[in-house]
Design a protein around this motif. Structure first.
Motif, short mmCIF file in Angstrom:
data_model
loop_
_atom_site.label_atom_id
_atom_site.label_comp_id
_atom_site.label_asym_id
_atom_site.label_seq_id
_atom_site.Cartn_x
_atom_site.Cartn_y
_atom_site.Cartn_z
N ALA A 462 0.85 -1.20 0.00
CA ALA A 462 0.00 0.00 0.00
C ALA A 462 0.89 1.24 0.00
CB ALA A 462 -0.93 -0.01 1.21
N PHE A 465 1.34 4.45 3.10
CA PHE A 465 0.42 3.99 4.15
C PHE A 465 0.69 4.66 5.49
CE2 PHE A 465 -1.07 0.92 7.37
CZ PHE A 465 -2.41 0.89 7.02
N VAL A 468 -1.35 7.68 5.85
CA VAL A 468 -2.76 7.42 6.18
C VAL A 468 -2.92 7.28 7.68
CG1 VAL A 468 -4.66 5.76 5.94
CG2 VAL A 468 -3.25 6.34 3.96
N GLU A 476 -8.68 4.17 10.57
CA GLU A 476 -8.87 4.34 9.13
C GLU A 476 -7.81 3.54 8.37
OE1 GLU A 476 -10.85 6.15 5.71
OE2 GLU A 476 -11.30 5.31 7.68
N ASN A 479 -9.09 0.19 8.13
CA ASN A 479 -10.15 0.11 7.11
C ASN A 479 -9.55 -0.02 5.71
OD1 ASN A 479 -12.24 0.32 8.95
ND2 ASN A 479 -12.33 2.56 8.84
N VAL A 480 -8.47 0.71 5.45
CA VAL A 480 -7.81 0.62 4.15
C VAL A 480 -7.28 -0.78 3.91
CG1 VAL A 480 -5.83 1.43 2.79
CG2 VAL A 480 -7.23 3.08 4.05
N GLU A 508 1.74 -3.44 5.71
CA GLU A 508 0.88 -3.15 4.57
C GLU A 508 1.30 -3.92 3.33
OE1 GLU A 508 3.88 0.30 4.87
OE2 GLU A 508 2.87 -1.10 6.19
N SER A 537 -13.05 4.30 -2.61
CA SER A 537 -12.95 5.55 -1.85
C SER A 537 -13.29 5.27 -0.39
CB SER A 537 -13.90 6.60 -2.42
OG SER A 537 -13.81 7.81 -1.69
N PHE A 538 -12.36 5.55 0.51
CA PHE A 538 -12.55 5.32 1.93
C PHE A 538 -13.14 6.56 2.59
CE2 PHE A 538 -9.29 2.39 0.53
CZ PHE A 538 -9.76 1.19 1.05
N ALA A 541 -9.92 8.56 4.26
CA ALA A 541 -8.67 8.56 3.49
C ALA A 541 -8.89 8.76 2.00
CB ALA A 541 -7.92 7.25 3.73
N THR A 543 -9.33 8.01 -1.92
CA THR A 543 -8.73 6.98 -2.77
C THR A 543 -7.26 6.80 -2.42
OG1 THR A 543 -8.26 8.60 -4.49
CG2 THR A 543 -10.33 7.39 -4.66
N GLN A 544 -6.80 5.57 -2.54
CA GLN A 544 -5.41 5.22 -2.27
C GLN A 544 -4.87 4.37 -3.42
OE1 GLN A 544 -3.62 6.28 0.53
NE2 GLN A 544 -5.45 7.56 0.86
#
Length: 584
Positions: A462, A465, A468, A476, A479-480, A508, A537-538, A541, A543-544
């Motif tokens: 990720a 990260f 984030v 959060e 959650n990602v 991650e 889309s979180f 956060a 979009t990642q």
């Protein structure tokens, strides 16, 4: 179909009865007359007396018989050592014939081949009822060969025995052969108006956890779960290896699946090496459980099966019941056979083994009651008989052993579920519910050995990260990671199914393996993962993105070299801009 049963006393009185039968048979239409002779005597001279009388008075009659561990006369245990059953078939189209062969482990295939040849000469045959000496012989091959006969044939019967279960002296005989051990008698029955229904009854129920038969040969079980087989009976049931071993284990035979059927196998002795001598062959590497016998449970099973036979409207019933059931019940053995007598004349004997074809396969049973019901013509509703079984047996009071067994069964299932959950937790990452690093690495090793160069790895990280977590908090961040994991599962399921799995490599970072023909698609699957994640889309956060490395196995790869190469591919993706796939 008419049937008369006699308890044999002496030759003179029997001759008087057979003379009456002879006169009677001349006044009614009959297509065949068959005598079944069941005896606890091992004196073959007495059998010769009986068969001589039959030959003198009804020369065209067929007969067959064997030595037994007890006889069933009018649904009850006979007090006479010899019982004789005369069946007169009345419909003109009904046919009966008898064959007898010498049988050993060396010639079983030839015997079945000859039987098949004889059946093909008689297209009217619907059923094969057999009496056989099984002592000292594995019947597995014989049953397998019988299973190859025309699938429409019903096949059933019993193993000859003797009054002393430890005495190996048994015999079979027929109008087609002499009194003989190492032999089999086949009775062929058929005709368009003859109908036969078969079933089997155990009543013993599985108890406790599953055991793996880790070593077995023929009818000897050497090991259960890698330990001497006898240890199971001593550890769980405190049954000692003494002169009472057989009688103490009768209530607790093994229960396992064979040919899609629940089969019982009873131990008859424990050897000094800890192995168990069973009543018949047991397959190696099968899962078995100890079963328990309880009168209340057994009679409930009898009642259920008896109603099915009752609906058939039988005119005669043959029962082949294991001698172990007689030992189990003692003087109350008639409780499970007498209900059939209320429907139709019921006869048979206590066997060394029971045989029945079910769903195409002929199986050797133990501790089992095999029932064969016969009828000529169509059922007539107005002639339907009553079915009698003492209702006080089922007054609603469940036996103590039944209640305890139900408790143990429920506790065992709960423990099995708990153990399964623990096993799952041991290989699963708690946050993402993907495999943890140890398990995904183990699976990569196993699959690399199996698929070799048809193995590919995708390593994923990720992007950014830490930012984030620092900006939106660890909740959060979690959650990602959970959203990323859910996407990985979905893409793998939709593209390769069981040929791919994902695991959390650490933090991650994630590792995915793909095997088989789809391994070559790893780069495009990785690109789909990248694109799919970018669409998510979180709440906080937004979009990642992720970076991915891809590599395929080479001939000389080990798990370490393969993982190192995919790690290098991921490193290049991160260093050259992120949110991309790099293949090396």
């Amino acid at each position: 179909m008419k049937q008369l049963q006699f308890e044999y006393d002496n030759s003179e009185s029997f001759r008087r009865e057979v003379k009456k039968l002879s006169q009677w048979s001349k006044t009614i239409i009959n297509s065949a007359v068959v005598f079944d002779i069941y005896t606890e005597t091992l004196d073959t001279n007495k059998i010769a007396e009986i068969t001589s009388v039959i030959g003198d008075e009804i020369p065209h009659a067929l007969y067959r018989g064997c030595s037994t561990n007890g006889n069933i006369y009018q649904g009850d245990l006979s007090k006479s050592e010899t019982c004789i059953v005369c069946t007169m078939f009345e419909y003109p189209d009904t046919r009966v014939d008898i064959l007898q062969y010498h049988l050993t482990g060396e010639n079983e295939k030839q015997v079945v081949a000859q039987l098949d040849k004889e059946i093909k000469k008689r297209p009217w045959v619907k059923a094969v009822e057999m009496l056989v000496d099984i002592r000292g012989m594995s019947m597995t091959g014989f049953c397998n060969d019988l299973s190859e006969l025309d699938e429409s044939l019903k096949i059933y019967g019993g193993g000859a025995f003797g009054p002393d279960i430890d005495d190996r002296s048994v015999y079979v005989f027929s109008s087609a052969g002499e009194c003989s051990s190492k032999a089999v008698v086949f009775m062929l029955l058929g005709g368009k108006d003859l109908h036969i229904k078969t079933t089997h009854i155990t009543g013993w129920k599985p108890l406790g956890r599953e055991l793996i038969v880790t070593r077995a040969e023929g009818s000897t079980i050497y090991e259960l779960d890698g330990k001497p087989a006898y240890d199971t009976y001593y550890k769980y049931l405190n049954i000692k290896n003494d002169k009472h071993f057989f009688s103490n284990t009768l209530e607790f035979p093994f229960f396992y699946e064979h040919n899609g059927l629940s089969i019982l196998r009873a131990p008859i002795a424990a050897h000094s090496d800890g192995s168990l001598q069973m009543t018949a062959d047991v397959d190696q590497n099968v899962k078995a459980r100890i079963a328990y016998g309880d009168p209340w449970t057994i009679l409930n099973s009898v009642k259920t099966s008896a109603y099915k036979i009752h609906d058939f409207q039988p005119q005669a019933i043959h029962i082949y019941s294991c001698a172990a059931r007689r030992t189990f019940w003692g003087d109350e053995i008639a409780k499970e056979s007498q209900p059939f007598q209320s429907m139709a004349p019921t006869s048979g004997f206590y066997t060394s083994g029971e045989f029945l074809r079910t769903d195409g396969s002929v199986n050797q049973h133990n501790v089992t009651l095999v029932v064969a019901a016969m009828r000529e013509g169509d059922p007539i509703e107005s002639e339907k008989t009553d079915f009698e079984m003492p209702e006080e047996i089922f007054s609603g009071k469940v036996s103590m052993i039944n209640r305890l067994a139900t408790f143990i069964e429920a506790a065992t299932e709960e423990l099995a579920r708990a153990n399964a959950k623990l096993e799952e937790m041991a290989v699963t990452d708690g946050l993402t519910q993907l495999y943890n690093r140890a398990e995904i690495q183990r699976r990569i090793t196993v699959n690399l050995e199996k698929y070799g160069e048809q193995t590919a790895l995708i390593m994923l990280d990720a992007d950014n990260f830490k930012r984030v977590n620092d900006t939106f908090g660890h909740n959060e961040g979690d959650n990602v990671l959970k959203g990323l994991s859910a996407m990985l599962k979905r893409v793998i399921d939709e593209t390769v199914g069981e040929k791919g799995k994902a695991g959390r490599w650490g933090g991650e970072e994630f590792m995915i393996y793909i095997v088989g023909e789809n391994a070559s698609k790893a780069p495009e699957i990785a690109e789909r993962m990248r694109a799919e994640f970018e669409k998510i889309s979180f709440p906080e956060a937004g979009t990642q993105t992720v970076s991915l490395g891809v590599t395929a196995a080479k001939a000389d790869d080990t798990t370490d070299s393969l993982c190192m190469r995919v790690d290098n591919a991921l490193y290049k993706a991160k260093k050259t801009g992120k949110n991309k796939v790099v293949v090396v």
